[in-house]
Design an enzyme around this catalytic site. Sequence first.
Site, mmCIF file in Angstrom:
data_model
loop_
_atom_site.group_PDB
_atom_site.id
_atom_site.type_symbol
_atom_site.label_atom_id
_atom_site.label_comp_id
_atom_site.label_asym_id
_atom_site.label_seq_id
_atom_site.Cartn_x
_atom_site.Cartn_y
_atom_site.Cartn_z
ATOM 1 N N HIS A 189 -2.257 -5.346 1.700
ATOM 2 C CA HIS A 189 -3.468 -6.068 1.386
ATOM 3 C C HIS A 189 -3.133 -7.458 0.726
ATOM 4 O O HIS A 189 -2.232 -7.782 0.190
ATOM 5 C CB HIS A 189 -4.304 -5.267 0.388
ATOM 6 C CG HIS A 189 -5.548 -6.284 -0.268
ATOM 7 N ND1 HIS A 189 -6.680 -6.510 0.168
ATOM 8 C CD2 HIS A 189 -5.407 -7.306 -1.280
ATOM 9 C CE1 HIS A 189 -7.479 -7.198 -0.458
ATOM 10 N NE2 HIS A 189 -6.794 -7.805 -1.305
ATOM 11 N N TYR A 194 -12.193 -2.187 -3.825
ATOM 12 C CA TYR A 194 -12.835 -2.066 -2.566
ATOM 13 C C TYR A 194 -14.300 -2.201 -2.105
ATOM 14 O O TYR A 194 -15.001 -1.802 -1.249
ATOM 15 C CB TYR A 194 -12.187 -1.361 -1.834
ATOM 16 C CG TYR A 194 -10.813 -1.571 -0.728
ATOM 17 C CD1 TYR A 194 -10.467 -2.811 -0.178
ATOM 18 C CD2 TYR A 194 -9.700 -0.855 -1.308
ATOM 19 C CE1 TYR A 194 -9.497 -3.110 0.393
ATOM 20 C CE2 TYR A 194 -8.426 -1.505 -0.810
ATOM 21 C CZ TYR A 194 -8.315 -2.500 0.215
ATOM 22 O OH TYR A 194 -7.159 -2.957 0.775
ATOM 23 N N ASN A 200 -2.095 0.306 6.687
ATOM 24 C CA ASN A 200 -1.566 -1.016 7.222
ATOM 25 C C ASN A 200 -0.516 -1.592 6.140
ATOM 26 O O ASN A 200 -0.433 -2.928 6.279
ATOM 27 C CB ASN A 200 -2.578 -1.792 7.999
ATOM 28 C CG ASN A 200 -3.594 -2.055 6.802
ATOM 29 O OD1 ASN A 200 -3.503 -1.776 5.806
ATOM 30 N ND2 ASN A 200 -4.830 -2.610 7.495
ATOM 31 N N LYS A 232 0.861 -1.212 0.008
ATOM 32 C CA LYS A 232 -0.074 0.189 -0.144
ATOM 33 C C LYS A 232 0.851 1.279 -0.146
ATOM 34 O O LYS A 232 1.994 1.237 0.301
ATOM 35 C CB LYS A 232 -1.014 -0.183 1.211
ATOM 36 C CG LYS A 232 -1.994 -1.205 1.271
ATOM 37 C CD LYS A 232 -3.008 -1.206 2.488
ATOM 38 C CE LYS A 232 -3.924 -2.366 2.326
ATOM 39 N NZ LYS A 232 -4.853 -2.068 3.429
ATOM 40 N N GLU A 277 -9.714 -11.284 -7.435
ATOM 41 C CA GLU A 277 -8.693 -10.044 -7.332
ATOM 42 C C GLU A 277 -7.365 -9.991 -8.419
ATOM 43 O O GLU A 277 -7.065 -9.027 -8.876
ATOM 44 C CB GLU A 277 -8.245 -9.818 -5.885
ATOM 45 C CG GLU A 277 -9.389 -9.563 -5.059
ATOM 46 C CD GLU A 277 -8.972 -9.524 -3.685
ATOM 47 O OE1 GLU A 277 -9.770 -8.988 -2.618
ATOM 48 O OE2 GLU A 277 -7.823 -9.719 -3.119
HETATM 49 P P1 ATP Z 1 -7.056 -6.074 3.570
HETATM 50 O O1 ATP Z 1 -8.248 -6.195 2.954
HETATM 51 O O2 ATP Z 1 -6.656 -4.679 2.974
HETATM 52 O O3 ATP Z 1 -6.139 -7.092 3.245
HETATM 53 P P2 ATP Z 1 -8.088 -6.816 5.966
HETATM 54 O O4 ATP Z 1 -8.772 -8.028 5.435
HETATM 55 O O5 ATP Z 1 -7.116 -7.242 7.197
HETATM 56 O O6 ATP Z 1 -7.278 -5.779 4.941
HETATM 57 P P3 ATP Z 1 -10.640 -5.651 5.749
HETATM 58 O O7 ATP Z 1 -11.562 -5.619 7.077
HETATM 59 O O8 ATP Z 1 -10.719 -6.135 4.612
HETATM 60 O O9 ATP Z 1 -9.040 -5.641 6.649
HETATM 61 O O10 ATP Z 1 -10.451 -3.932 5.527
HETATM 62 C C1 ATP Z 1 -9.921 -3.168 4.320
HETATM 63 C C2 ATP Z 1 -8.757 -2.301 4.655
HETATM 64 O O11 ATP Z 1 -9.692 -1.036 5.229
HETATM 65 C C3 ATP Z 1 -7.762 -2.403 5.876
HETATM 66 O O12 ATP Z 1 -6.885 -3.067 5.349
HETATM 67 C C4 ATP Z 1 -7.548 -0.929 6.235
HETATM 68 O O13 ATP Z 1 -6.760 -0.420 5.158
HETATM 69 C C5 ATP Z 1 -8.737 -0.480 6.047
HETATM 70 N N1 ATP Z 1 -9.853 -0.570 7.529
HETATM 71 C C6 ATP Z 1 -10.443 -1.447 8.067
HETATM 72 N N2 ATP Z 1 -10.855 -1.209 9.188
HETATM 73 C C7 ATP Z 1 -10.729 0.317 9.244
HETATM 74 C C8 ATP Z 1 -10.840 1.092 9.985
HETATM 75 N N3 ATP Z 1 -11.798 0.738 11.443
HETATM 76 N N4 ATP Z 1 -10.515 2.193 10.078
HETATM 77 C C9 ATP Z 1 -9.971 2.758 8.792
HETATM 78 N N5 ATP Z 1 -9.584 1.740 7.958
HETATM 79 C C10 ATP Z 1 -9.811 0.581 8.189
HETATM 80 MG MG MG Z 2 -9.796 -7.704 3.236
#
Ligand code: ATP
Ligand code: MG
Length: 140
Positions: free
Chosen positions: A117, A51, A114, A11, A128
């Site tokens: 992804h 997303y 974070n 990211k 994806e």
């Molecule tokens: P990713 O899909 O990016 O691999 P993930 O599966 O761990 O991450 P998801 O719940 O799918 O988490 O959320 C997608 C992304 O949205 C997260 O990686 C983060 O960048 C963002 N995100 C998730 N929760 C929050 C939150 N509470 N506040 C801000 N951003 C968030």
């Molecule tokens: Mg996710």
Amino acid sequence: MATERTLSIIKPDATRRNLTGSINAVLEAAGLRIVAQRRVRLTQAQAEAFYAVHKERPFFRGLVEFMISGPVVVQVLEGDNAVARNREAMGATDPKKAASGTIRAQFAEDIEANSVHGSDSAENAAIEIAFFFAQVDIVG
Ligand code: ATP
Ligand code: MG
């Protein structure tokens, strides 16, 4: 164990801090092979489409803005149980909860920025991967 492929994205918070190589080293040490990789600047439409599952979430707008704030590196990872293996290497979404040694524990700035992804299922991985790569771009 089955050989699988999964989609990974490094990211903007990580590309900004020049962490592509450090993250790739963790992925490779975890037994994942980078079989396709491209650095791209996502458009707003691409980030929204990628997303789309989160479009009703309160963090959706911020997430899209963050994902277009700088270049990302999209990659296909291959290995035994690649989807779960990559999720394990990534660590929990919130870096404060991520296990030590994981990418997010080492590198993530916060729950949004974070660093990586990873696809969350084999089914989503196929969708994806096809979003970013043609079959001929993936060299196993
Ligand atoms: P990713 O899909 O990016 O691999 P993930 O599966 O761990 O991450 P998801 O719940 O799918 O988490 O959320 C997608 C992304 O949205 C997260 O990686 C983060 O960048 C963002 N995100 C998730 N929760 C929050 C939150 N509470 N506040 C801000 N951003 C968030
Ligand atoms: Mg996710």
